[in-house]
Design a protein around this motif. Sequence first.
Motif, PDB file in Angstrom:
ATOM      1  N   MET A  94      29.948 120.204  -0.484  1.00 51.04           N
ATOM      2  CA  MET A  94      30.986 121.235  -0.394  1.00 51.04           C
ATOM      3  C   MET A  94      30.400 122.509   0.220  1.00 51.04           C
ATOM      4  O   MET A  94      30.498 123.598  -0.326  1.00 51.04           O
ATOM      5  CB  MET A  94      31.585 121.510  -1.773  1.00 51.04           C
ATOM      6  CG  MET A  94      32.372 120.351  -2.350  1.00 51.04           C
ATOM      7  SD  MET A  94      33.797 119.868  -1.364  1.00 51.04           S
ATOM      8  CE  MET A  94      34.906 121.235  -1.674  1.00 51.04           C
ATOM      9  N   ARG A  95      29.732 122.319   1.345  1.00 50.03           N
ATOM     10  CA  ARG A  95      29.155 123.396   2.148  1.00 50.03           C
ATOM     11  C   ARG A  95      28.358 124.404   1.323  1.00 50.03           C
ATOM     12  O   ARG A  95      27.316 124.056   0.798  1.00 50.03           O
ATOM     13  CB  ARG A  95      30.245 124.055   2.999  1.00 50.03           C
ATOM     14  CG  ARG A  95      30.903 123.018   3.921  1.00 50.03           C
ATOM     15  CD  ARG A  95      31.151 123.373   5.322  1.00 50.03           C
ATOM     16  NE  ARG A  95      30.303 124.351   5.950  1.00 50.03           N
ATOM     17  CZ  ARG A  95      30.713 125.112   6.944  1.00 50.03           C
ATOM     18  NH1 ARG A  95      31.969 125.043   7.359  1.00 50.03           N
ATOM     19  NH2 ARG A  95      29.891 125.941   7.526  1.00 50.03           N
ATOM     20  N   VAL A 104      32.136 129.614   2.499  1.00 50.72           N
ATOM     21  CA  VAL A 104      32.946 128.423   2.768  1.00 50.72           C
ATOM     22  C   VAL A 104      32.666 127.364   1.709  1.00 50.72           C
ATOM     23  O   VAL A 104      31.516 126.950   1.534  1.00 50.72           O
ATOM     24  CB  VAL A 104      32.615 127.824   4.165  1.00 50.72           C
ATOM     25  CG1 VAL A 104      33.465 126.596   4.437  1.00 50.72           C
ATOM     26  CG2 VAL A 104      32.793 128.857   5.254  1.00 50.72           C
ATOM     27  N   THR A 112      34.342 124.065   1.363  1.00 51.71           N
ATOM     28  CA  THR A 112      35.186 122.948   1.770  1.00 51.71           C
ATOM     29  C   THR A 112      34.258 121.775   2.039  1.00 51.71           C
ATOM     30  O   THR A 112      33.040 121.945   2.117  1.00 51.71           O
ATOM     31  CB  THR A 112      35.995 123.270   3.045  1.00 51.71           C
ATOM     32  OG1 THR A 112      35.077 123.602   4.090  1.00 51.71           O
ATOM     33  CG2 THR A 112      36.962 124.428   2.816  1.00 51.71           C
ATOM     34  N   ALA A 113      34.821 120.594   2.190  1.00 52.95           N
ATOM     35  CA  ALA A 113      34.003 119.414   2.431  1.00 52.95           C
ATOM     36  C   ALA A 113      33.146 119.592   3.672  1.00 52.95           C
ATOM     37  O   ALA A 113      33.618 120.053   4.716  1.00 52.95           O
ATOM     38  CB  ALA A 113      34.888 118.181   2.564  1.00 52.95           C
ATOM     39  N   SER A 121      27.258 127.732   5.512  1.00 52.59           N
ATOM     40  CA  SER A 121      27.792 128.703   6.465  1.00 52.59           C
ATOM     41  C   SER A 121      26.656 129.573   6.994  1.00 52.59           C
ATOM     42  O   SER A 121      25.589 129.683   6.380  1.00 52.59           O
ATOM     43  CB  SER A 121      28.844 129.585   5.790  1.00 52.59           C
ATOM     44  OG  SER A 121      28.223 130.427   4.827  1.00 52.59           O
TER      45      SER A 121
END
Length: 170
Positions: free
Chosen positions: A14-15, A126, A128-129, A134
């Motif tokens: 997840m980043r 970030v 997200t998947a 980042s």
Amino acid sequence: MTEQAVVGVGNQIMRDDGLSAAVVDALRDAGLDEHPDVSLSHAGTTAFFALEAMDGADRAIVVDALQVPDAEPGDVHRIVYREGAFESADFDINMHDFSFTEALAAGDHAYAVPEEIVVLGMTPAVVTAGLQLSETVREGLDELVALVREELVRGGTAIDEPAVAQEGSS
């Protein structure tokens, strides 16, 4: 000597939630996994794996991506947990499956949890998947690794400075 556990918490797919794995890896790359008074582990997103990783240590340093109210992505945070409460936070830290305080309360009888736990984290940009951190978090990783090293020293562990190549040496 003081035994200290450094425990990364987060989801590597997840980043920016995987930033703690990057910190633990950097500490391993620096040789701290060979130090007799330091244990390094990544507990993923399971609070009880984190408690097990710090079980019996004199002090613990937990590293996580922290969603802190009013913080900007990349902001670094230091929060101390003593005597059943966070000293400087008006919010609870979520260990994904439990809040940190709930997990510590539930595991208090099963684990020898350190009296002092320092939570070091960074506000993610970030979540997200994905596997890549980042740019904001990547740029702040060295600072977070340095803060973990400072916490180890503050807790009584003598560690060598990271090796730095000298000019003219090969």
